[in-house]
Design a protein around this motif. Structure first.
Motif, PDB file in Angstrom:
ATOM      1  N   ARG A   1      24.738 -28.997 -93.661  1.00 25.93           N
ATOM      2  CA  ARG A   1      24.152 -28.779 -94.990  1.00 25.93           C
ATOM      3  C   ARG A   1      24.046 -30.091 -95.757  1.00 25.93           C
ATOM      4  O   ARG A   1      23.037 -30.365 -96.408  1.00 25.93           O
ATOM      5  CB  ARG A   1      24.974 -27.757 -95.774  1.00 25.93           C
ATOM      6  CG  ARG A   1      24.731 -26.317 -95.328  1.00 25.93           C
ATOM      7  CD  ARG A   1      25.361 -25.307 -96.291  1.00 25.93           C
ATOM      8  NE  ARG A   1      26.816 -25.367 -96.286  1.00 25.93           N
ATOM      9  CZ  ARG A   1      27.590 -24.698 -95.430  1.00 25.93           C
ATOM     10  NH1 ARG A   1      27.049 -23.922 -94.522  1.00 25.93           N
ATOM     11  NH2 ARG A   1      28.900 -24.801 -95.497  1.00 25.93           N
ATOM     12  N   ALA A   2      25.091 -30.925 -95.679  1.00 27.63           N
ATOM     13  CA  ALA A   2      25.080 -32.209 -96.379  1.00 27.63           C
ATOM     14  C   ALA A   2      23.977 -33.126 -95.836  1.00 27.63           C
ATOM     15  O   ALA A   2      23.373 -33.896 -96.593  1.00 27.63           O
ATOM     16  CB  ALA A   2      26.439 -32.896 -96.259  1.00 27.63           C
ATOM     17  N   LEU A   3      23.709 -33.042 -94.539  1.00 28.53           N
ATOM     18  CA  LEU A   3      22.663 -33.856 -93.919  1.00 28.53           C
ATOM     19  C   LEU A   3      21.271 -33.236 -94.066  1.00 28.53           C
ATOM     20  O   LEU A   3      20.274 -33.833 -93.669  1.00 28.53           O
ATOM     21  CB  LEU A   3      22.977 -34.067 -92.425  1.00 28.53           C
ATOM     22  CG  LEU A   3      24.230 -34.883 -92.124  1.00 28.53           C
ATOM     23  CD1 LEU A   3      24.575 -34.796 -90.645  1.00 28.53           C
ATOM     24  CD2 LEU A   3      24.046 -36.329 -92.567  1.00 28.53           C
TER      25      LEU A   3
ATOM     26  N   ALA B   1      33.455 -26.772 -90.671  1.00 25.67           N
ATOM     27  CA  ALA B   1      33.300 -28.192 -90.999  1.00 25.67           C
ATOM     28  C   ALA B   1      31.933 -28.694 -90.540  1.00 25.67           C
ATOM     29  O   ALA B   1      31.255 -29.448 -91.252  1.00 25.67           O
ATOM     30  CB  ALA B   1      34.422 -29.009 -90.369  1.00 25.67           C
ATOM     31  N   PHE B   2      31.512 -28.276 -89.339  1.00 23.29           N
ATOM     32  CA  PHE B   2      30.211 -28.674 -88.826  1.00 23.29           C
ATOM     33  C   PHE B   2      29.100 -28.138 -89.723  1.00 23.29           C
ATOM     34  O   PHE B   2      28.155 -28.862 -90.064  1.00 23.29           O
ATOM     35  CB  PHE B   2      30.027 -28.183 -87.389  1.00 23.29           C
ATOM     36  CG  PHE B   2      28.675 -28.508 -86.812  1.00 23.29           C
ATOM     37  CD1 PHE B   2      28.342 -29.808 -86.486  1.00 23.29           C
ATOM     38  CD2 PHE B   2      27.744 -27.509 -86.606  1.00 23.29           C
ATOM     39  CE1 PHE B   2      27.090 -30.114 -85.964  1.00 23.29           C
ATOM     40  CE2 PHE B   2      26.502 -27.795 -86.081  1.00 23.29           C
ATOM     41  CZ  PHE B   2      26.172 -29.098 -85.759  1.00 23.29           C
TER      42      PHE B   2
ATOM     43  N   GLU C   1      29.245 -27.439 -92.826  1.00 22.72           N
ATOM     44  CA  GLU C   1      29.251 -28.202 -94.078  1.00 22.72           C
ATOM     45  C   GLU C   1      28.533 -29.542 -93.897  1.00 22.72           C
ATOM     46  O   GLU C   1      27.746 -29.958 -94.746  1.00 22.72           O
ATOM     47  CB  GLU C   1      30.692 -28.423 -94.531  1.00 22.72           C
ATOM     48  CG  GLU C   1      30.821 -29.072 -95.888  1.00 22.72           C
ATOM     49  CD  GLU C   1      32.265 -29.194 -96.326  1.00 22.72           C
ATOM     50  OE1 GLU C   1      32.585 -30.205 -96.975  1.00 22.72           O
ATOM     51  OE2 GLU C   1      33.060 -28.289 -96.029  1.00 22.72           O
ATOM     52  N   GLN C   2      28.780 -30.211 -92.772  1.00 24.79           N
ATOM     53  CA  GLN C   2      28.109 -31.480 -92.492  1.00 24.79           C
ATOM     54  C   GLN C   2      26.603 -31.291 -92.327  1.00 24.79           C
ATOM     55  O   GLN C   2      25.814 -32.093 -92.818  1.00 24.79           O
ATOM     56  CB  GLN C   2      28.669 -32.126 -91.227  1.00 24.79           C
ATOM     57  CG  GLN C   2      30.011 -32.781 -91.438  1.00 24.79           C
ATOM     58  CD  GLN C   2      30.462 -33.506 -90.183  1.00 24.79           C
ATOM     59  OE1 GLN C   2      30.407 -32.937 -89.091  1.00 24.79           O
ATOM     60  NE2 GLN C   2      30.883 -34.736 -90.343  1.00 24.79           N
TER      61      GLN C   2
END
Length: 123
Positions: A98-100, A92-93, A95-96
């Motif tokens: 990458r999104a940021l 989850a981290f 993924e975050q």
């Protein structure tokens, strides 16, 4: 401690399998802990070696244990509930991050800093 009830309607291999799963989930069997050999456990429990072998095969297929050839059979790190939860949190981290659009090195430095701080958020 694993105990087989010969009078139970549940087959001995399933009793063994379920008890190992319970012991891993409770932490009584830790990730990386070595399990007895098939013959040794069969002798200790008073069951046929095939019974233990079947339970071990099913536990290995579900990722609870792993066999390392002649080195023996061990509780899998992937079967450890705490390790699984940590893997989910890490995914989850990631993924975050990458999104940021953060750099991986910067993200790892943030994790290291958070671990050193004992889990308190930086100001």
């Amino acid at each position: 401690m694993i105990v087989i009830d010969p009078g139970s309607h549940i087959p001995p291999f399933e009793q063994l399998r379920a008890q190992v799963v319970d012991e891993v989930a409770s932490g009584a069997l830790a990730a990386g802990e070595r399990l007895p050999t098939v013959r040794r456990l069969a002798e200790d429990l008073g069951v046929a070696p095939g019974t233990v072998a079947r339970a071990y095969r099913e536990l290995e297929a579900s990722g609870i244990i792993e066999t390392r050839g002649r080195n023996g059979t061990f509780v899998s790190f992937h079967g450890d509930p705490a390790h699984q939860q940590a893997q989910r949190a890490a995914a989850a981290f990631a993924e975050q991050v990458r999104a940021l659009r953060l750099d991986a090195d910067e993200a790892l430095a943030l994790v290291a800093a958070a671990l050193r701080a004992g889990g308190t958020a930086p100001a």
